[in-house]
Write an enzyme that holds these catalytic residues in place. Sequence first.
Site, PDB file in Angstrom:
ATOM      1  N   ASP A  86      -1.842   1.977   1.257  1.00  0.00           N
ATOM      2  CA  ASP A  86      -2.361   3.256   1.703  1.00  0.00           C
ATOM      3  C   ASP A  86      -2.902   4.010   0.481  1.00  0.00           C
ATOM      4  O   ASP A  86      -2.728   3.594  -0.670  1.00  0.00           O
ATOM      5  CB  ASP A  86      -1.302   4.063   2.472  1.00  0.00           C
ATOM      6  CG  ASP A  86      -1.962   5.060   3.428  1.00  0.00           C
ATOM      7  OD1 ASP A  86      -3.158   5.360   3.234  1.00  0.00           O
ATOM      8  OD2 ASP A  86      -1.301   5.535   4.351  1.00  0.00           O
TER       9      ASP A  86
HETATM   10  C1  BGC Z   1      -3.783   7.645   5.503  1.00  0.00           C
HETATM   11  C2  BGC Z   1      -4.271   6.349   6.082  1.00  0.00           C
HETATM   12  C3  BGC Z   1      -5.762   6.206   5.888  1.00  0.00           C
HETATM   13  C4  BGC Z   1      -6.086   6.331   4.410  1.00  0.00           C
HETATM   14  C5  BGC Z   1      -7.548   6.155   4.095  1.00  0.00           C
HETATM   15  C6  BGC Z   1      -4.299   7.874   4.081  1.00  0.00           C
HETATM   16  O1  BGC Z   1      -4.029   9.166   3.638  1.00  0.00           O
HETATM   17  O2  BGC Z   1      -2.373   7.646   5.511  1.00  0.00           O
HETATM   18  O3  BGC Z   1      -3.918   6.270   7.435  1.00  0.00           O
HETATM   19  O4  BGC Z   1      -6.214   4.990   6.395  1.00  0.00           O
HETATM   20  O5  BGC Z   1      -5.671   7.612   3.971  1.00  0.00           O
HETATM   21  O6  BGC Z   1      -8.292   7.233   4.485  1.00  0.00           O
END
Ligand code: BGC
Length: 723
Positions: free
Chosen positions: A265
Amino acid sequence: MGTLKTQDAGRIDTLIGRMTLTEKLGQLTMMSASHTVTGPVITGHSVSDIRSGRIGNLLNLIGAAAAREMQRVAVEESRLGIPLLIGLDVIHGHRTLFPPPLAEAALFDAQAWALTAREAAREAAADGITMTFAPMLDVSRDPRWGRTVEGPGESAWVGARLAQAKVRGFQGADLAARDSIAAVAKHFCGYGAVTAGREYASVDVSDRALLEVHLPPFAAAVDAGVAAVMPAFTDLAGIPMTAHSGMLRGRLRRQLGFEGVVVSDYNAVAELIQHGVAADLIEAAALALEAGVDIDMVSGAYLEGLPAALERGLVGLAQIDESVRRVLTLKARLGLFEDPYGRGAAAESAAVVAERRRLARDIAARSIVLLTNGSGALPLPAGIGRLALLGPLADAPAEMRGPWWSAADPDAQVSVLAGIRAALPQAQIRHASGCGIADPDDSGIAGALQLCDGTEAVVLCLGEAATMSGEAASRAHPGLPGRQQELAEAVLRRAGARAIPVIAVLFSGRPLIVPWLAERASALLAAWFPGCEAGHAVADVLTGRTSPSGRTPITWPRAVGQIPLFFGQRSGGRPADLAGPFASRYIDESTGPLFPFGHGLTYGRFTLSHPRVTPQSARASDTVEVRVDVENHGPRRAQETVFLFTRRMKSRVAPPTLELHGVGKIALDAGASGTLTLPLALEELRAPGLDLEPALEPGAIEILVGPSADRASLLTCRLELVD
Ligand code: BGC
């Protein structure tokens, strides 16, 4: 993860043989892009990092021209010419927004789930996107948690079906096709169980909860061939998922057989330092790689830390190569080596886009849940002449998008006001917001009240702003924000005194705790965030053009203190319905929900009768058929939804009081009746314990069918499981 063509396998071996360490780490790195007037930029880096091979993947790059340009630099100007993965959170549509997953879950329709993912993939691929960070599969039983809106709701069974449908939809029949994109199942695992519903908080669930509740949707996604998986930001009993070798290499890869890419993530690898398990980027990178994280999203820990980790012997080159191989394999499966500019090569026709909007309207209307309609206020009378449309969400087109709006244009969303005007051209519509969504200003309430007088109905649009759900949007008070309760109470009093029905429409990414409103409004709807066709969809339901058929995929509590409240609880030795004071209850609140899982009214009036199962005794490997007769006594054609639950009467491990194993739908004209048949594969009843459960034990199984998880509404019959 599917077979690779021989030439691809050969190409990957050759490439790995030729790559420098920096080029390898570039393939394991994904950086965020954004836009300026001069074109795309990469946050904290420059385009020359793609040229030099230091960056092999991007996210958040929007627009076909920008994607093509970055892809061109990678393919034509970098030494090895390896194309980029270009990822984006395409959660519920790209430019055309469908309702978010929680709202879509209310359809209980796997075909619809797959269809919207397919359309989102086509639209995103036309913008050069190759990967979406979806589906989000975190089962949530806590409406305080903002991300509840992104997932399937409270049921693991629904989560598993949604997972399969979404993976099928995003990835299509052939991942290499120009309109297919790689799906990323997220967030592995247990994120929905964050402490007290607080965003990013610690998770500590039992192995049983993990196996029964949180893992099944991921197992289903892996079964469906999902290309990638994203570990959650959170820790599981003290081990951050980004460094959780037991979960990533053990459960995910070895037990579930996942062979695809694990992408971290956002910044999660570096955050291992803040978690307190790594001293610096070097240790953080080593822990994540060791656990099986292939791509570091934006933290730079792999680029900066892995060379030193290699020198110190914390990781081996073979581990790096293993991850590089997985990333290159995914690029090959996506067809990127052969056809790097295929996605984004052709703009979509206006006809395709218009058709997609029609689908968005249909799905949005079907996602709306009619929670109450006590006095039959809905549908609105056909010739209605005067209507007051009040509330801060009545004319709030951009809010209709909900969180994660991808590339959707805020001006392309239909407000409720616009939708109702279009649906009721003959009616005089008076509109006022009355108050803001969350601000303390109540100066508009008096004016809004005056608009009620002399109308035939008041439609009150209340709820959350789009950004009050989604990531970093946990709420300790998940009710109506700002001055909305005051507005609603004043309107209910004023309209009530004049016998004018008040129809409250809630916009939210979670169940809202509004027992007072449910009691007093003439009708109450959960419209969630309906997406781009919001106003038309709401008008369709209010006017009866669409007979409501959505069912809530998550229990609505009466009070925050009841959370978590869900249908599958175990009874304990002193269940709530036990006589006397020593029972599992509250002394100051009922144990029952405001609305149970599966609840949702229609414009029909259905009765169910004669539940039966054939055969009545079966083995654990059999599939039996459950039938129930359904009659529509109401004045209109409508669609009934019937849930199939089971309850094991006795097993070594105390069984949940209800386990969901099927959903069926039947549309019936006024006065018509029919029979619904639901197959039940007994294999499914075995707790999904990958390693906890013995085989299903012989004995009696109660089968319960009905319109929701409310016990009082369920009809039962029995099945005998034999050896
Ligand atoms: C979120 C994810 C997301 C990623 C990319 C993160 O802050 O938890 O779900 O895919 O950002 O945008």
